[in-house]
Motif scaffolding. Structure first.
Motif, PDB file in Angstrom:
ATOM      1  N   PRO A   1     -11.252   8.772   0.705  1.00 47.57           N
ATOM      2  CA  PRO A   1     -11.502   9.864   1.527  1.00 47.57           C
ATOM      3  C   PRO A   1     -12.692  10.784   0.828  1.00 47.57           C
ATOM      4  N   PHE A   2     -13.567  11.225   1.830  1.00 51.20           N
ATOM      5  CA  PHE A   2     -14.557  12.180   1.222  1.00 51.20           C
ATOM      6  C   PHE A   2     -13.918  13.656   1.332  1.00 51.20           C
ATOM      7  N   SER A   3     -13.148  13.730   1.910  1.00 51.24           N
ATOM      8  CA  SER A   3     -12.625  15.167   2.367  1.00 51.24           C
ATOM      9  C   SER A   3     -11.326  15.322   2.694  1.00 51.24           C
ATOM     10  N   ASP A   4     -10.704  16.127   3.260  1.00 54.35           N
ATOM     11  CA  ASP A   4      -9.415  16.236   3.507  1.00 54.35           C
ATOM     12  C   ASP A   4      -9.128  15.148   5.117  1.00 54.35           C
ATOM     13  N   PHE A   5      -9.979  15.512   5.867  1.00 54.58           N
ATOM     14  CA  PHE A   5      -9.982  14.883   7.039  1.00 54.58           C
ATOM     15  C   PHE A   5     -11.099  13.734   7.119  1.00 54.58           C
ATOM     16  N   LEU A   6     -11.960  13.631   6.402  1.00 59.00           N
ATOM     17  CA  LEU A   6     -13.444  12.823   6.329  1.00 59.00           C
ATOM     18  C   LEU A   6     -12.935  11.437   5.590  1.00 59.00           C
ATOM     19  N   VAL A   7     -11.913  10.430   6.321  1.00 56.67           N
ATOM     20  CA  VAL A   7     -11.510   9.335   5.640  1.00 56.67           C
ATOM     21  C   VAL A   7     -11.461   8.177   6.651  1.00 56.67           C
ATOM     22  N   LEU A   8     -11.853   6.990   6.758  1.00 58.91           N
ATOM     23  CA  LEU A   8     -12.093   6.001   7.679  1.00 58.91           C
ATOM     24  C   LEU A   8     -10.800   5.606   8.076  1.00 58.91           C
ATOM     25  N   ALA A   9      -9.934   5.089   7.060  1.00 54.28           N
ATOM     26  CA  ALA A   9      -8.602   4.576   7.381  1.00 54.28           C
ATOM     27  C   ALA A   9      -7.442   5.364   6.411  1.00 54.28           C
ATOM     28  N   ASN A  10      -6.752   6.328   6.821  1.00 56.62           N
ATOM     29  CA  ASN A  10      -6.017   7.406   5.947  1.00 56.62           C
ATOM     30  C   ASN A  10      -4.498   6.478   5.967  1.00 56.62           C
ATOM     31  N   VAL A  11      -4.473   5.505   5.249  1.00 58.35           N
ATOM     32  CA  VAL A  11      -3.287   4.712   5.155  1.00 58.35           C
ATOM     33  C   VAL A  11      -2.496   5.388   4.108  1.00 58.35           C
ATOM     34  N   ASN A  12      -1.015   5.215   4.192  1.00 54.80           N
ATOM     35  CA  ASN A  12      -0.291   5.979   3.132  1.00 54.80           C
ATOM     36  C   ASN A  12      -0.121   5.048   1.942  1.00 54.80           C
ATOM     37  N   ALA A  13      -0.721   4.018   1.844  1.00 58.08           N
ATOM     38  CA  ALA A  13      -0.553   3.336   0.376  1.00 58.08           C
ATOM     39  C   ALA A  13      -2.051   2.983  -0.002  1.00 58.08           C
ATOM     40  N   SER A  14      -2.751   3.905   0.262  1.00 53.68           N
ATOM     41  CA  SER A  14      -4.406   3.424  -0.170  1.00 53.68           C
ATOM     42  C   SER A  14      -4.658   3.423  -1.572  1.00 53.68           C
ATOM     43  N   LEU A  15      -3.742   4.190  -2.498  1.00 51.98           N
ATOM     44  CA  LEU A  15      -4.108   3.671  -3.976  1.00 51.98           C
ATOM     45  C   LEU A  15      -3.579   2.107  -4.291  1.00 51.98           C
ATOM     46  N   LEU A  16      -2.458   1.775  -3.648  1.00 55.53           N
ATOM     47  CA  LEU A  16      -2.051   0.415  -3.631  1.00 55.53           C
ATOM     48  C   LEU A  16      -3.189  -0.421  -3.281  1.00 55.53           C
ATOM     49  N   PHE A  17      -3.622  -0.159  -2.110  1.00 53.55           N
ATOM     50  CA  PHE A  17      -4.830  -0.913  -1.607  1.00 53.55           C
ATOM     51  C   PHE A  17      -6.011  -1.081  -2.317  1.00 53.55           C
ATOM     52  N   ILE A  18      -6.417   0.036  -3.059  1.00 50.93           N
ATOM     53  CA  ILE A  18      -7.648   0.132  -3.856  1.00 50.93           C
ATOM     54  C   ILE A  18      -7.294  -0.661  -5.109  1.00 50.93           C
ATOM     55  N   MET A  19      -5.829  -0.531  -5.671  1.00 55.27           N
ATOM     56  CA  MET A  19      -5.841  -1.334  -6.860  1.00 55.27           C
ATOM     57  C   MET A  19      -5.835  -3.006  -6.706  1.00 55.27           C
ATOM     58  N   ALA A  20      -5.301  -3.412  -5.269  1.00 51.50           N
ATOM     59  CA  ALA A  20      -5.075  -4.803  -4.919  1.00 51.50           C
ATOM     60  C   ALA A  20      -6.496  -5.208  -4.672  1.00 51.50           C
ATOM     61  N   VAL A  21      -7.214  -4.357  -4.102  1.00 46.98           N
ATOM     62  CA  VAL A  21      -8.422  -5.260  -3.687  1.00 46.98           C
ATOM     63  C   VAL A  21      -9.571  -5.260  -4.863  1.00 46.98           C
ATOM     64  N   THR A  22      -9.613  -4.124  -5.587  1.00 40.31           N
ATOM     65  CA  THR A  22     -10.466  -4.153  -6.842  1.00 40.31           C
ATOM     66  C   THR A  22     -10.394  -5.384  -7.542  1.00 40.31           C
ATOM     67  N   SER A  23      -8.928  -5.688  -7.902  1.00 44.11           N
ATOM     68  CA  SER A  23      -8.552  -6.812  -8.781  1.00 44.11           C
ATOM     69  C   SER A  23      -9.163  -8.246  -8.233  1.00 44.11           C
ATOM     70  N   ILE A  24      -9.536  -8.165  -6.796  1.00 45.45           N
ATOM     71  CA  ILE A  24      -9.892  -9.487  -6.523  1.00 45.45           C
ATOM     72  C   ILE A  24     -11.347 -10.107  -7.179  1.00 45.45           C
ATOM     73  N   SER A  25     -11.795  -9.038  -7.392  1.00 47.97           N
ATOM     74  CA  SER A  25     -13.363  -9.390  -7.954  1.00 47.97           C
ATOM     75  C   SER A  25     -13.381 -10.318  -9.111  1.00 47.97           C
ATOM     76  N   VAL A  26     -12.191 -10.451  -9.802  1.00 48.83           N
ATOM     77  CA  VAL A  26     -12.326 -10.986 -11.048  1.00 48.83           C
ATOM     78  C   VAL A  26     -12.359 -12.508 -10.597  1.00 48.83           C
ATOM     79  N   TYR A  27     -12.063 -12.971  -9.297  1.00 42.68           N
ATOM     80  CA  TYR A  27     -12.127 -14.277  -8.787  1.00 42.68           C
ATOM     81  C   TYR A  27     -13.547 -14.660  -8.545  1.00 42.68           C
TER      82      TYR A  27
END
Lengths: 124, 368
Positions: free
Chosen positions: B129-155
């Motif tokens: 998110p860039f501010s309260d409302f400025l977010v592309l996909a305000n999914v409710n597990a966004s931190l989990l998504f970030i943790m999952a996606v960033t660990s792909i880069s080790v591949y």
């Protein structure tokens, strides 16, 4: 619920395009003049004398197995941590909800201490 | 989409917008709304990715300039005024270099590996998110998504090293992958502590939760952000981000001056994509630190308005810290890197988890 993930899907596709496009552009635009010396693997100027996919240190395996254990621990901790405020606010499970997780962590800490004592975390 | 366009377009264009909408309705019928949604999403995604890539290009420039100043040099100053066109010139040069594929390399994996390194670093921006409302996909597990996606880069790193058919690349990739996964544990544990006091996996909620408390009521917002009560976690997370991105003093993946890294066989644009990946991961890291520990878009003092400006300001300040560290610290030895990750950060995280847990159970709980 699911439609909030639609922008994520679009993002995946566009992200892939932005990853693949530069490589393809580079292959099309840049010159292509291969020769055996240029394509030989980097080995400080020597001829490569065995297959590069060789045996490697067993400690890398050890680290990755430990990583799986601890990352699973984190995966189990995440749902608990997410509702921990509610656990604290609910009198009936307040103490139990906390101690339960401490026991879980303690079991893993025993394994961690064992790995440490056995030198599984050393690199000297 | 139509609402936004009606707001931003000048008045004389509005009739044309209506005609265009009617035309689309007649042409596509019921599918027209779906098409509009897809097009609007694509536009929004491009509005995130394009500035991000520009930011990546100018981060490389800023890094060279800042490190230059720190070492009493001028830095790049030939291409354009003050060297401002330097990143574009670098890109053009890399574009015109041959993309070599070493003999014996697994061709497909070799070419796809940079994509695996680059795409995850960009992908996490879908939920930032860039501010309260400025977010592309305000999914409710966004931190989990970030943790999952960033660990792909080790591949990307493993595949690059394995497919190159070069011993240096292979060993380098083993080294980098072990380093990255080691710090991922510490990173995950420190995020668990953040989750404990935030009560949500949604990054927007985590940021908003930081704006509450005694200090925030006094107008001293910056003292109520997570960095102060979770100071050890903040340090662990910051250092782990350094190690995850392979930045100095943990730049063993690259180690340009003495050891050879996993991308030694890459040239031209495929190398450039690895470089893009490194810098976009770094920008993502600064964004995550700002959002999770430094209050995101909230202003440091109560009398200043919250806005996305503060997020960008914090990210830029953290980027300068990254450059500063590179200009200041000598590189760690590999066993020191692993020792710090496994023997220092994990115990610190576990102990602090315990302390925060007890703190929240006690009557002095400040996160009600």
């Amino acid at each position: 619920m699911l439609e909030t993930y639609f922008p994520v899907l679009v993002f995946v596709l566009i992200g892939l395009v932005f990853g693949i496009a530069p490589v393809i552009t580079g292959m099309v635009v840049a010159p292509h003049r291969p020769n055996p010396e240029k394509l030989s693997p980097y080995e400080c100027g020597f001829e490569a004398f065995e297959d590069a996919r060789m045996k490697f240190d067993v400690r890398y395996y050890l680290i990755s197995i430990l990583f799986i254990l601890f990352d699973l621990e984190v995966a189990f901790l995440v749902p608990w941590a997410t509702i921990f405020k509610e656990i604290v606010a609910t009198e009936s499970i307040k103490f139990f909800g906390f101690v339960e997780m401490i026991v879980f962590i303690a079991i893993l800490v025993v394994g961690y201490a064992y790995a440490w004592a056995k030198g599984g975390l050393d690199w000297e | 989409m139509v609402d936004t366009l009606q707001l931003i377009l000048p008045g004389f264009l509005l009739p044309y917008l209506d005609r265009f909408m009617q035309f689309g309705q007649e042409l596509f019928g019921g599918a027209w709304q779906d098409i509009l949604t897809v097009v609007w999403t694509v536009i929004k995604v491009m509005l995130i990715i394009a500035p991000l890539l520009l930011g990546v290009a100018y981060t490389t420039f800023a890094e060279r300039k800042v490190i230059g100043w720190m070492q009493v040099r001028i830095g790049p100053n030939r291409v354009g005024p003050w060297g401002l066109i330097q990143p574009l010139a670098d890109g053009l040069k890399l574009l015109l270099k041959e993309v070599t594929i070493p003999s014996g390399a697994d061709k497909f994996v070799f070419l796809i590996a940079p994509v695996f390194a680059f795409t995850p670093a960009v992908l996490a921006w879908a939920v930032i998110p860039f501010s309260d409302f400025l977010v592309l996909a305000n999914v409710n597990a966004s931190l989990l998504f970030i943790m999952a996606v960033t660990s792909i880069s080790v591949y990307g790193i493993i595949l690059a090293g394995w497919s190159s058919n070069s011993k240096y690349a292979f060993l380098g990739s083993m080294r980098s992958a072990a380093q990255m996964i080691s710090y991922e544990v510490a990173m995950g544990l420190s995020l668990v502590v953040v989750l404990m006091i935030s009560n949500s996996l949604n990054v927007v909620d985590i940021v908003q939760a930081q704006g509450q408390g005694r200090f925030a009521d006094m107008g001293l917002n910056f003292l109520s952000w997570n960095w102060l009560p979770l100071l050890p976690m903040f340090v662990v997370y910051l250092v782990s981000i350094f190690a995850e991105c392979g930045r100095a003093p943990f730049d063993l993946p690259e180690g340009e001056s003495e050891i050879v890294g996993y991308h030694v066989e890459y040239a031209g644009m495929s190398f450039a994509v690895f470089q893009l990946a490194e810098y976009s991961a770094m920008i993502l890291g600064t964004a995550l630190i700002s959002l999770l520990f430094l209050g995101g878009w909230s202003s440091p003092f109560g009398f200043l308005p919250d806005s996305a400006f503060w997020l960008f300001f914090k990210m830029f300040a953290l980027l300068v810290v990254f450059f500063w560290a590179r200009a200041t610290f000598p590189r760690y030895r590999y066993d020191q890197v692993m020792r710090l990750g496994w023997k220092v950060f994990i115990p610190v995280c576990l102990v602090w988890l315990l302390i925060v847990g007890c703190w929240m159970m006690s009557p002095w709980n400040i996160w009600k």
